[in-house]
Design a protein around this motif. Structure first.
Motif, PDB file in Angstrom:
ATOM      1  N   VAL A  98       3.701   0.805   7.878  1.00 34.73           N
ATOM      2  CA  VAL A  98       3.719   1.687   9.049  1.00 34.73           C
ATOM      3  C   VAL A  98       2.947   1.107  10.225  1.00 34.73           C
ATOM      4  N   GLU A  99       2.143   0.085   9.965  1.00 38.11           N
ATOM      5  CA  GLU A  99       1.466  -0.630  11.058  1.00 38.11           C
ATOM      6  C   GLU A  99       1.357  -2.085  10.654  1.00 38.11           C
ATOM      7  N   LEU A 100       1.594  -2.975  11.603  1.00 41.82           N
ATOM      8  CA  LEU A 100       1.512  -4.400  11.320  1.00 41.82           C
ATOM      9  C   LEU A 100       0.765  -5.047  12.487  1.00 41.82           C
ATOM     10  N   GLY A 101      -0.536  -5.223  12.286  1.00 44.14           N
ATOM     11  CA  GLY A 101      -1.383  -5.743  13.362  1.00 44.14           C
ATOM     12  C   GLY A 101      -1.537  -7.250  13.289  1.00 44.14           C
ATOM     13  N   ARG A 102      -2.512  -7.765  14.012  1.00 41.96           N
ATOM     14  CA  ARG A 102      -2.725  -9.209  14.078  1.00 41.96           C
ATOM     15  C   ARG A 102      -3.180  -9.758  12.722  1.00 41.96           C
ATOM     16  N   MET A 125       7.684  -1.202  16.003  1.00 42.41           N
ATOM     17  CA  MET A 125       6.878  -0.995  14.780  1.00 42.41           C
ATOM     18  C   MET A 125       7.673  -1.397  13.538  1.00 42.41           C
ATOM     19  N   ALA A 126       7.009  -2.129  12.670  1.00 38.90           N
ATOM     20  CA  ALA A 126       7.647  -2.572  11.431  1.00 38.90           C
ATOM     21  C   ALA A 126       7.963  -1.360  10.562  1.00 38.90           C
ATOM     22  N   LYS A 127       9.091  -1.424   9.864  1.00 35.77           N
ATOM     23  CA  LYS A 127       9.451  -0.316   8.976  1.00 35.77           C
ATOM     24  C   LYS A 127       9.956  -0.867   7.655  1.00 35.77           C
ATOM     25  N   PHE A 128       9.418  -2.015   7.287  1.00 36.02           N
ATOM     26  CA  PHE A 128       9.839  -2.643   6.040  1.00 36.02           C
ATOM     27  C   PHE A 128       9.536  -1.694   4.882  1.00 36.02           C
ATOM     28  N   THR A 129      10.512  -1.474   4.030  1.00 32.26           N
ATOM     29  CA  THR A 129      10.363  -0.513   2.931  1.00 32.26           C
ATOM     30  C   THR A 129      10.854  -1.103   1.614  1.00 32.26           C
ATOM     31  N   VAL A 130      10.122  -0.861   0.549  1.00 32.30           N
ATOM     32  CA  VAL A 130      10.638  -1.201  -0.775  1.00 32.30           C
ATOM     33  C   VAL A 130      10.474   0.003  -1.696  1.00 32.30           C
ATOM     34  N   LYS A 131      11.367   0.077  -2.680  1.00 33.22           N
ATOM     35  CA  LYS A 131      11.262   1.129  -3.695  1.00 33.22           C
ATOM     36  C   LYS A 131      10.968   0.467  -5.017  1.00 33.22           C
ATOM     37  N   ARG A 132      10.117   1.084  -5.790  1.00 31.15           N
ATOM     38  CA  ARG A 132       9.731   0.527  -7.075  1.00 31.15           C
ATOM     39  C   ARG A 132       9.653   1.654  -8.103  1.00 31.15           C
ATOM     40  N   ALA A 133      10.210   1.413  -9.285  1.00 31.10           N
ATOM     41  CA  ALA A 133      10.134   2.404 -10.354  1.00 31.10           C
ATOM     42  C   ALA A 133       8.896   2.126 -11.191  1.00 31.10           C
ATOM     43  N   GLU A 134       8.209   3.171 -11.586  1.00 29.19           N
ATOM     44  CA  GLU A 134       7.054   3.042 -12.480  1.00 29.19           C
ATOM     45  C   GLU A 134       7.169   4.115 -13.557  1.00 29.19           C
ATOM     46  N   ARG A 135       6.806   3.758 -14.765  1.00 31.65           N
ATOM     47  CA  ARG A 135       6.720   4.718 -15.854  1.00 31.65           C
ATOM     48  C   ARG A 135       5.248   5.112 -16.034  1.00 31.65           C
ATOM     49  N   ILE A 136       4.982   6.406 -16.172  1.00 30.77           N
ATOM     50  CA  ILE A 136       3.613   6.849 -16.478  1.00 30.77           C
ATOM     51  C   ILE A 136       3.451   6.779 -18.002  1.00 30.77           C
ATOM     52  N   HIS A 137       2.388   6.118 -18.447  1.00 29.22           N
ATOM     53  CA  HIS A 137       2.181   5.906 -19.877  1.00 29.22           C
ATOM     54  C   HIS A 137       1.076   6.815 -20.438  1.00 29.22           C
ATOM     55  N   PHE A 178      -2.696  -4.669   8.106  1.00 28.56           N
ATOM     56  CA  PHE A 178      -1.465  -3.878   8.048  1.00 28.56           C
ATOM     57  C   PHE A 178      -1.724  -2.618   7.239  1.00 28.56           C
ATOM     58  N   LYS A 179      -0.900  -1.626   7.519  1.00 30.22           N
ATOM     59  CA  LYS A 179      -1.080  -0.339   6.863  1.00 30.22           C
ATOM     60  C   LYS A 179       0.200   0.022   6.132  1.00 30.22           C
ATOM     61  N   ILE A 180       0.041   0.498   4.886  1.00 28.92           N
ATOM     62  CA  ILE A 180       1.197   0.850   4.051  1.00 28.92           C
ATOM     63  C   ILE A 180       1.114   2.332   3.702  1.00 28.92           C
ATOM     64  N   ARG A 181       2.256   2.969   3.686  1.00 26.06           N
ATOM     65  CA  ARG A 181       2.317   4.357   3.237  1.00 26.06           C
ATOM     66  C   ARG A 181       3.151   4.381   1.958  1.00 26.06           C
ATOM     67  N   HIS A 182       2.618   5.039   0.926  1.00 20.39           N
ATOM     68  CA  HIS A 182       3.324   5.148  -0.353  1.00 20.39           C
ATOM     69  C   HIS A 182       3.730   6.606  -0.601  1.00 20.39           C
ATOM     70  N   HIS A 183       5.008   6.806  -0.906  1.00 16.35           N
ATOM     71  CA  HIS A 183       5.473   8.129  -1.315  1.00 16.35           C
ATOM     72  C   HIS A 183       5.941   8.023  -2.757  1.00 16.35           C
ATOM     73  N   LEU A 184       5.184   8.667  -3.642  1.00 15.78           N
ATOM     74  CA  LEU A 184       5.531   8.640  -5.066  1.00 15.78           C
ATOM     75  C   LEU A 184       6.230   9.948  -5.403  1.00 15.78           C
ATOM     76  N   SER A 185       7.466   9.851  -5.908  1.00 12.79           N
ATOM     77  CA  SER A 185       8.205  11.071  -6.204  1.00 12.79           C
ATOM     78  C   SER A 185       8.697  11.095  -7.645  1.00 12.79           C
ATOM     79  N   LEU A 194       8.562  -9.301   7.288  1.00 10.51           N
ATOM     80  CA  LEU A 194       8.238  -7.882   7.107  1.00 10.51           C
ATOM     81  C   LEU A 194       8.913  -7.030   8.182  1.00 10.51           C
ATOM     82  N   GLY A 195       9.783  -7.645   8.972  1.00 11.74           N
ATOM     83  CA  GLY A 195      10.552  -6.855   9.932  1.00 11.74           C
ATOM     84  C   GLY A 195      10.032  -6.973  11.352  1.00 11.74           C
ATOM     85  N   GLY A 196       8.966  -7.769  11.553  1.00 15.14           N
ATOM     86  CA  GLY A 196       8.426  -7.989  12.890  1.00 15.14           C
ATOM     87  C   GLY A 196       7.578  -6.831  13.363  1.00 15.14           C
ATOM     88  N   ARG A 197       6.888  -7.070  14.466  1.00 11.09           N
ATOM     89  CA  ARG A 197       6.037  -6.018  15.038  1.00 11.09           C
ATOM     90  C   ARG A 197       6.863  -5.186  16.005  1.00 11.09           C
TER      91      ARG A 197
END
Lengths: 142, 142, 142, 142
Positions: free
Chosen positions: C86-90, C1-13, C93-100, C139-142
């Motif tokens: 979290v899933e990379l199909g044919r 299962m692919a586990k490609f992850t990126v972190k991104r900073a965002e400012r709330i305006h 694909f499915k992405i999970r976002h954790h905003l902290s 994206l890290g392969g299937r």
């Protein structure tokens, strides 16, 4: 000079307002854009998707706009926007919007728009194009 | 005359753009609002939530704004906004925004803002209030 | 299962927030959309406009999304979004976002996206298309 | 189980759509938020600003939401949203939204909302509060 006018009712929503409890002013430009489209839809008797096809053009981008905010509006307010074509040129036109609340003028806005077409079928670039005679006539003529 | 200036980078996103493939122009006013706030944050050394408390005021609503759109921008574009205070009055100030893309001026905007305070603790109505001397000084003085 | 992850900073305006003083929750979906695009941009080493051309496809529309809001955020907050495939199909694909915020999980979101292409050059209708092998690999392969 | 239902018409506008020519999906959550508010306004016979005062509460923030996008919509589309209360708890309620276009289901959404009040007059923090009996009754009861 053309004096084509339409009136449109808009409700100010919770999600349009900011932490000060009043409308976040960029939302007024979305309202004015809807009003300009509603004006063309009424004049031409079709919705925007339809008239872009019928008159074979790409849109009417805004090249200049401005607004003065005289009275605040907030969620739950039902406002009226009176939109008038104040200039109708060869390939551009100018609209004035008067947004009022309970009969009092709350916002005064203006937009200059250009009638544009793709330069050729393959191209993504657009250029100004004369407003078709039929459209000029339906907007009340020059 | 005050000439306080800040530069801010903004990325134009997919969701900022319309079916013509370019930015939906009301988004520029959101960008300009963020730039004006960023300017105050930089001058005062705190974020907006903090400086509203520190200087005990309700905000700086926009009473007049305008923009000219010279070149289109689209998703993926990284633009630079140079914001300058061009007038600093007793309770109002005027900002000019120059948004450029690859060194070319794309949008020119201006805003007039008023420093406001609640009329009293219980009231929701606001009124113009003199900009504090410390703020004037940090913005480069009059 | 692919586990490609990126972190991104965002400012709330300020303009993202509503009269309750906290973020207007539809804005989180705009943030998540930007994060998914940033993930692909990072994996593919180009911006969205460039990779749509390079891989000759129309986009990755969202077919399902959801979010749980655990802690409020407000203007001035700097948040971090960690986005993981979290899933990379044919062709989906499915992405999970954790905003902290300050290390605490504030929002948990997920999106299912489909890789689409126009059915033919003239057509405006799109259909699912297999995700190219190179993209899968990056994206890290299937 | 409560089955209070309202129908609301919404027009999809140019500014709601993205470069793919279809609605930018975060806009659906703004539509659903308006529909939930319209439901309460219809049940209580007042607008949101009025009922927040009448029932002395701070709002009904969304704690969980989700949607499935089955058919695209675009500018000029007139859609109908049928919103139904599917759960009505002590201090929370769940709404299901069915957005249809030309009779076909285009989007299916759901939201869980919590009835909240400020903890005390001076405080900015909110906490869940029982939904008033009168509101429960007007929403069709439990």
């Amino acid at each position: 000079m053309a004096k084509f006018t339409v009136k449109r009712a808009e409700r100010i929503h919770w999600g349009d307002c900011d932490p000060a409890g009043i409308i976040y002013y960029p939302r007024y430009f979305e309202i004015f854009d809807r009003c300009t489209t509603a004006m063309l839809e009424q004049a031409l008797g079709m919705n925007k998707r339809e008239f872009l096809i019928a008159f074979d053009f790409s849109g009417y981008p805004c090249v200049e706009t401005g607004a003065r905010f005289l009275l605040p509006t907030t969620f739950g307010d039902d406002v009226i926007v009176e939109s008038t074509i104040v200039e109708l040129g060869r390939s551009s036109f100018k609209i004035r919007h008067h947004l009022s609340k309970g009969g009092a003028l709350a916002v005064e806005g203006s937009e200059t728009r250009v009638w544009v077409r793709r330069q050729n079928t393959d191209s993504k670039s657009i250029k100004a194009h004369p407003i078709p005679d039929e459209v000029v006539a339906r907007l009340g003529g020059r």
